[in-house]
Design a protein around this motif. Sequence first.
Motif, PDB file in Angstrom:
ATOM      1  N   LEU A 382       0.810  -1.201  -0.101  1.00 32.74           N
ATOM      2  CA  LEU A 382       0.306  -0.353  -0.060  1.00 32.74           C
ATOM      3  C   LEU A 382       0.869   1.333  -0.190  1.00 32.74           C
ATOM      4  O   LEU A 382       2.048   1.516   0.603  1.00 32.74           O
ATOM      5  N   VAL A 383       0.645   1.935  -0.447  1.00 36.70           N
ATOM      6  CA  VAL A 383       1.313   2.739  -1.153  1.00 36.70           C
ATOM      7  C   VAL A 383       0.692   4.462  -0.791  1.00 36.70           C
ATOM      8  O   VAL A 383      -0.683   4.042  -1.194  1.00 36.70           O
ATOM      9  N   ILE A 384       1.413   5.763   0.180  1.00 32.54           N
ATOM     10  CA  ILE A 384       0.947   6.432   0.390  1.00 32.54           C
ATOM     11  C   ILE A 384       1.627   7.666  -0.131  1.00 32.54           C
ATOM     12  O   ILE A 384       2.212   7.902   1.146  1.00 32.54           O
ATOM     13  N   GLY A 385       1.284   8.325  -0.763  1.00 36.84           N
ATOM     14  CA  GLY A 385       2.264   9.559  -1.126  1.00 36.84           C
ATOM     15  C   GLY A 385       1.968  10.607  -0.738  1.00 36.84           C
ATOM     16  O   GLY A 385       0.604  10.750  -0.894  1.00 36.84           O
ATOM     17  N   GLU A 386       2.324  11.436  -1.787  1.00 36.66           N
ATOM     18  CA  GLU A 386       1.501  12.711  -1.507  1.00 36.66           C
ATOM     19  C   GLU A 386       0.332  12.901  -2.265  1.00 36.66           C
ATOM     20  O   GLU A 386      -0.396  13.540  -2.081  1.00 36.66           O
ATOM     21  N   THR A 387       0.352  12.712  -3.461  1.00 35.29           N
ATOM     22  CA  THR A 387      -0.557  12.885  -4.300  1.00 35.29           C
ATOM     23  C   THR A 387      -2.238  11.447  -3.837  1.00 35.29           C
ATOM     24  O   THR A 387      -2.897  12.028  -3.669  1.00 35.29           O
ATOM     25  N   GLU A 388      -1.063  11.118  -3.423  1.00 31.21           N
ATOM     26  CA  GLU A 388      -2.693   9.658  -2.375  1.00 31.21           C
ATOM     27  C   GLU A 388      -3.454  11.080  -1.389  1.00 31.21           C
ATOM     28  O   GLU A 388      -4.353  10.199  -1.151  1.00 31.21           O
ATOM     29  N   LEU A 389      -2.791  11.634  -0.493  1.00 29.53           N
ATOM     30  CA  LEU A 389      -2.827  12.028   0.662  1.00 29.53           C
ATOM     31  C   LEU A 389      -3.691  13.275   0.397  1.00 29.53           C
ATOM     32  O   LEU A 389      -4.994  13.201   0.395  1.00 29.53           O
ATOM     33  N   ASN A 391      -6.256  13.747  -2.235  1.00 31.57           N
ATOM     34  CA  ASN A 391      -7.010  13.023  -2.671  1.00 31.57           C
ATOM     35  C   ASN A 391      -7.734  11.844  -2.643  1.00 31.57           C
ATOM     36  O   ASN A 391      -8.497  11.329  -2.945  1.00 31.57           O
ATOM     37  N   ASN A 392      -7.427  11.793  -0.948  1.00 29.65           N
ATOM     38  CA  ASN A 392      -7.464  10.819   0.059  1.00 29.65           C
ATOM     39  C   ASN A 392      -7.722   9.538  -0.533  1.00 29.65           C
ATOM     40  O   ASN A 392      -8.927   8.463  -1.021  1.00 29.65           O
ATOM     41  N   GLN A 393      -6.501   8.967  -1.142  1.00 29.52           N
ATOM     42  CA  GLN A 393      -6.680   7.876  -2.013  1.00 29.52           C
ATOM     43  C   GLN A 393      -5.808   6.593  -1.376  1.00 29.52           C
ATOM     44  O   GLN A 393      -4.526   7.375  -0.652  1.00 29.52           O
ATOM     45  N   ILE A 394      -5.468   5.728  -1.340  1.00 27.37           N
ATOM     46  CA  ILE A 394      -3.990   4.538  -1.491  1.00 27.37           C
ATOM     47  C   ILE A 394      -4.014   4.102  -2.903  1.00 27.37           C
ATOM     48  O   ILE A 394      -4.739   3.399  -3.182  1.00 27.37           O
ATOM     49  N   THR A 395      -2.746   4.274  -3.208  1.00 23.60           N
ATOM     50  CA  THR A 395      -2.343   3.275  -4.538  1.00 23.60           C
ATOM     51  C   THR A 395      -1.859   1.628  -3.675  1.00 23.60           C
ATOM     52  O   THR A 395      -1.547   1.455  -3.065  1.00 23.60           O
ATOM     53  N   ILE A 396      -2.358   0.632  -4.750  1.00 23.83           N
ATOM     54  CA  ILE A 396      -2.456  -0.623  -4.365  1.00 23.83           C
ATOM     55  C   ILE A 396      -2.049  -2.162  -4.860  1.00 23.83           C
ATOM     56  O   ILE A 396      -2.032  -1.301  -5.991  1.00 23.83           O
ATOM     57  N   LYS A 397      -0.720  -2.325  -4.185  1.00 19.73           N
ATOM     58  CA  LYS A 397       0.081  -2.966  -5.513  1.00 19.73           C
ATOM     59  C   LYS A 397       0.417  -4.802  -5.745  1.00 19.73           C
ATOM     60  O   LYS A 397       0.592  -5.098  -4.296  1.00 19.73           O
ATOM     61  N   ASN A 398      -0.360  -5.097  -6.314  1.00 19.21           N
ATOM     62  CA  ASN A 398      -0.158  -6.821  -5.970  1.00 19.21           C
ATOM     63  C   ASN A 398       1.925  -7.185  -6.192  1.00 19.21           C
ATOM     64  O   ASN A 398       1.648  -7.883  -7.408  1.00 19.21           O
ATOM     65  N   MET A 399       1.633  -7.579  -5.314  1.00 20.68           N
ATOM     66  CA  MET A 399       3.523  -7.711  -5.954  1.00 20.68           C
ATOM     67  C   MET A 399       3.368  -9.567  -6.575  1.00 20.68           C
ATOM     68  O   MET A 399       4.825  -9.593  -6.711  1.00 20.68           O
ATOM     69  N   ASN A 400       2.197 -10.043  -6.137  1.00 19.74           N
ATOM     70  CA  ASN A 400       2.269 -11.731  -7.147  1.00 19.74           C
ATOM     71  C   ASN A 400       2.232 -10.985  -8.294  1.00 19.74           C
ATOM     72  O   ASN A 400       3.127 -11.838 -10.103  1.00 19.74           O
ATOM     73  N   THR A 401       1.561 -10.166  -9.278  1.00 17.81           N
ATOM     74  CA  THR A 401       0.645 -10.111 -10.557  1.00 17.81           C
ATOM     75  C   THR A 401       1.594  -8.727 -11.129  1.00 17.81           C
ATOM     76  O   THR A 401       1.366  -8.663 -12.511  1.00 17.81           O
ATOM     77  N   GLY A 402       2.403  -7.627 -10.351  1.00 14.42           N
ATOM     78  CA  GLY A 402       2.519  -6.444 -10.962  1.00 14.42           C
ATOM     79  C   GLY A 402       1.485  -5.756 -10.776  1.00 14.42           C
ATOM     80  O   GLY A 402       0.941  -4.301 -10.887  1.00 14.42           O
ATOM     81  N   ASP A 403      -0.034  -5.950 -10.784  1.00 14.02           N
ATOM     82  CA  ASP A 403      -0.620  -4.921 -10.973  1.00 14.02           C
ATOM     83  C   ASP A 403      -1.259  -4.186 -10.297  1.00 14.02           C
ATOM     84  O   ASP A 403      -0.781  -4.423  -8.611  1.00 14.02           O
ATOM     85  N   GLN A 404      -1.754  -2.646 -10.252  1.00 11.38           N
ATOM     86  CA  GLN A 404      -1.329  -1.500  -9.216  1.00 11.38           C
ATOM     87  C   GLN A 404      -3.287  -1.045  -9.725  1.00 11.38           C
ATOM     88  O   GLN A 404      -3.076  -0.766 -10.846  1.00 11.38           O
ATOM     89  N   VAL A 405      -3.553  -0.677  -9.103  1.00 11.59           N
ATOM     90  CA  VAL A 405      -4.933   0.150  -8.926  1.00 11.59           C
ATOM     91  C   VAL A 405      -5.059   1.232  -7.481  1.00 11.59           C
ATOM     92  O   VAL A 405      -4.043   1.432  -6.343  1.00 11.59           O
ATOM     93  N   THR A 406      -5.792   2.187  -7.416  1.00 12.36           N
ATOM     94  CA  THR A 406      -5.801   3.726  -6.891  1.00 12.36           C
ATOM     95  C   THR A 406      -7.001   3.610  -6.038  1.00 12.36           C
ATOM     96  O   THR A 406      -8.494   3.814  -7.031  1.00 12.36           O
TER      97      THR A 406
END
Length: 423
Positions: A382-389, A391-406
């Motif tokens: 789960l990535v919380i950077g300046e942009t996510e903060l 927009n009140n969002q969190i970026t989630i990366k699946n480490m097995n597939t590499g897929d990423q959603v926000t």
Amino acid sequence: MKAPRGTQDLLPGVTEKWQFVEEKLMEISRNYNYKEIRTPIFEHTELFQRGVGDTTDIVQKEMYTFVDKGDRSLTLRPEGTASVVRSFVEHKLFGSPTQPTKLFYIGPMFRYERPQQGRMRQFVQFGVEALGSADPAIDAEVIGLAMEAYQSLGLKSLKLVINSLGDQTSRESHRQALVDHFSPYKDELCVDCQSRLTKNPLRILDCKKDRDHPAMNTAPSILEYLNEESEKYFIQVQKYLESMNIPYTVDKNLVRGLDYYNHTAFEIMSDAEGFGAITTLSGGGRYNGLVQDLGGPETPGIGFAMSIERLLMALEKENIQLPIKENLDCFVIAMGEEENLLAVKMIKKLREQGIQVDKDYQMKKMKAQFKVADRLNSKFVLVIGETELENNQITIKNMNTGDQVTIDTEQTVDYIKQAIQGE
């Protein structure tokens, strides 16, 4: 500074195996309706002198005994049965309307022995005790529980050996036969066995020093001296084992190392290649009379104990891999003070839902934090950077597939729960 000789540190990576095995043993015990009991690690020395027996190697040579500030002699427990029976008597568990009283325990024991593979001075024993039944069916149940414990973990190279030590009358007849048999060889026996000849000749059969003496092979068997009642009891135990499809071998020379055993005695051994000279994994038997010896009413009992160290050793020799979870559900990466505040809040919510989660606590850069997540084998990051903060969002990366959603912050916990359940 090092750990004392005969002890060991169990580090992460190893403790998970111990936890898995212990939880499996407790689960099986509960299936058999055995309840856990926890007794003190040290007891009054007299308990083991009376309960285990003055003529045993444990009492004579192996106990860790000390005098406390009240001038009382105390001993670190060398085995579990005496403590369980002492507690059974002290708390009057024999008065419960539900009998037999079926108990299990797990914990450290202490014996001053020469440390070797699978044998430590501090070791962990799992054991069960069934008190209050003289039914041979419960002997078979206890043996069956021990066998199931090993088999449920995948062990196949097992050998069950049983014997009968008979009742008091049978043992007295056998005792005299042993005295008559070994007396001509007294001077050829070790010092301990010379003493045992008069005190407890049955212990000679269990001697490690004299095991190769020719007289051992021709010693009279207890099976030749069983009276009708003892013989009938032993036959009944065998019938129950056969009805449960539990293979066994009768070994007329099997003698347990503690004084309190009578009637059924058994050991479970490993036939695994490379296991070593000491093949015994566990042992036990019936001890009608021990409760009375410790001040309680006449109460039959039976139990066994197994070494967790030797169990894990057997699993290793049979190349059995335990299904240990070696990954992390989530790793949270946050950059900046405000981002870390949100990360801590999110981690708490995830943990409250039973999700295994961690974060960086060394103020590493983002690339280094991803490397940490990789080393921890985390499923999601789960990535919380300046942009996510912003927009009140969190970026989630699946480490097995590499897929990423926000996604929105409020949806994160539900998303992760569903993602983990869907794997």
